[in-house]
Write a protein that holds these residues in place. Structure first.
Motif, PDB file in Angstrom:
ATOM      1  N   LEU A  34       0.820  -1.215   0.000  1.00 58.64           N
ATOM      2  CA  LEU A  34       0.000   0.000   0.000  1.00 58.64           C
ATOM      3  C   LEU A  34       0.846   1.252   0.000  1.00 58.64           C
ATOM      4  O   LEU A  34       1.877   1.320   0.647  1.00 58.64           O
ATOM      5  CB  LEU A  34      -0.914  -0.002   1.232  1.00 58.64           C
ATOM      6  CG  LEU A  34      -1.998  -1.066   1.235  1.00 58.64           C
ATOM      7  CD1 LEU A  34      -2.744  -1.038   2.559  1.00 58.64           C
ATOM      8  CD2 LEU A  34      -2.968  -0.846   0.082  1.00 58.64           C
ATOM      9  N   ASP A  35       0.438   2.238  -0.700  1.00 62.20           N
ATOM     10  CA  ASP A  35       0.990   3.593  -0.792  1.00 62.20           C
ATOM     11  C   ASP A  35       2.453   3.666  -1.226  1.00 62.20           C
ATOM     12  O   ASP A  35       3.049   4.719  -1.209  1.00 62.20           O
ATOM     13  CB  ASP A  35       0.746   4.397   0.490  1.00 62.20           C
ATOM     14  CG  ASP A  35       1.602   3.993   1.684  1.00 62.20           C
ATOM     15  OD1 ASP A  35       2.633   3.328   1.519  1.00 62.20           O
ATOM     16  OD2 ASP A  35       1.234   4.371   2.812  1.00 62.20           O
ATOM     17  N   ASN A  36       3.026   2.567  -1.609  1.00 58.44           N
ATOM     18  CA  ASN A  36       4.396   2.528  -2.127  1.00 58.44           C
ATOM     19  C   ASN A  36       5.389   3.314  -1.255  1.00 58.44           C
ATOM     20  O   ASN A  36       6.283   3.999  -1.758  1.00 58.44           O
ATOM     21  CB  ASN A  36       4.419   3.032  -3.576  1.00 58.44           C
ATOM     22  CG  ASN A  36       5.553   2.415  -4.369  1.00 58.44           C
ATOM     23  OD1 ASN A  36       6.148   1.423  -3.958  1.00 58.44           O
ATOM     24  ND2 ASN A  36       5.875   3.006  -5.493  1.00 58.44           N
ATOM     25  N   HIS A  37       5.227   3.217   0.057  1.00 60.98           N
ATOM     26  CA  HIS A  37       6.104   3.931   0.986  1.00 60.98           C
ATOM     27  C   HIS A  37       7.559   3.483   0.877  1.00 60.98           C
ATOM     28  O   HIS A  37       8.463   4.247   1.156  1.00 60.98           O
ATOM     29  CB  HIS A  37       5.612   3.769   2.430  1.00 60.98           C
ATOM     30  CG  HIS A  37       5.694   2.360   2.939  1.00 60.98           C
ATOM     31  ND1 HIS A  37       4.756   1.401   2.629  1.00 60.98           N
ATOM     32  CD2 HIS A  37       6.616   1.756   3.717  1.00 60.98           C
ATOM     33  CE1 HIS A  37       5.097   0.264   3.195  1.00 60.98           C
ATOM     34  NE2 HIS A  37       6.209   0.440   3.863  1.00 60.98           N
TER      35      HIS A  37
ATOM     36  N   GLU B 197       9.540   5.706  -1.563  1.00 63.37           N
ATOM     37  CA  GLU B 197       9.906   7.018  -1.029  1.00 63.37           C
ATOM     38  C   GLU B 197      11.180   6.932  -0.197  1.00 63.37           C
ATOM     39  O   GLU B 197      12.092   7.751  -0.352  1.00 63.37           O
ATOM     40  CB  GLU B 197       8.769   7.584  -0.177  1.00 63.37           C
ATOM     41  CG  GLU B 197       7.535   7.929  -0.967  1.00 63.37           C
ATOM     42  CD  GLU B 197       6.369   8.337  -0.074  1.00 63.37           C
ATOM     43  OE1 GLU B 197       6.600   8.735   1.086  1.00 63.37           O
ATOM     44  OE2 GLU B 197       5.223   8.256  -0.547  1.00 63.37           O
TER      45      GLU B 197
END
Length: 192
Positions: free
Chosen positions: A124-127, A130
């Motif tokens: 989820l959210d490709n953290h 980052e």
């Protein structure tokens, strides 16, 4: 006078980890001919893969890995799921290839080990991207994708890495004090 025989260099070792997650794409990619060829070209002779919860048949994967490495020059390969600690595996590795989990990244960077990370795009959210992109931008590690892993290995120049700073507990305390409104604590500690 006879010249003493030189001790052969220990085999260069690669450790791959996906942590406790499932990252089938990375597990399968590190055992693919392009990645194995890239590792061999860089002089790596042993490969250990921690596959976590990946949906793979370890026995079959081990056989495929052994067959591929034999074709590539007889490099030893081991595949397993979990251990209580990865500390010894990190210490033995000359190169670590990992998912981009923050715990794994911090553990490896604090040990000053060369690290290639691959964010898991299914999370989820490709953290992970980052974090890995930020640390790669500071040149602490190399970040890549599953598809580009062979090229990342080929172009990875360990000598260009910037050492990750050691943890400074006093800095954390200062940030916490500032956040809580205790700015006097810095003045007190500075006056000692």
């Amino acid at each position: 006078m006879p010249v003493p025989a030189s001790t052969p260099a220990p085999p260069k070792h690669v450790f791959v980890t996906v942590g406790s997650t499932r990252f089938d794409a990375l597990v399968n990619r590190v055992l693919s001919p392009p990645v194995l060829d890239a590792l061999r070209a860089k002089g790596y002779q042993t490969l250990e893969v921690q596959c976590g919860n990946s949906d793979v048949d370890i026995g079959q994967l081990q056989k495929v890995a052994e067959d591929r490495w034999k074709l590539a020059g007889g490099v030893e390969t081991t595949v397993w799921r979990f251990k209580p600690s990865l500390q010894a595996d990190y210490e033995q590795a000359d190169l670590i290839i990992s998912h981009a989990g923050s715990g794994t990244i911090l553990d490896v960077l604090r040990m000053k080990k060369p690290l290639i990370v691959i964010p898991n795009p299914t999370l989820l959210d490709n953290h992970q991207a980052e974090l890995s992109d930020s640390l790669a931008g500071l040149n602490h590690l190399r970040s890549t994708t599953v598809a580009d892993l062979p090229q990342a290995i080929e172009k990875f120049d360990i000598s260009t890495l910037v050492p990750f700073p050691q943890f400074d507990g006093s800095r954390f305390r200062e940030l916490l004090d500032d956040e809580m409104g205790f700015s006097h604590s810095r003045e007190t500690s500075a006056g000692r």
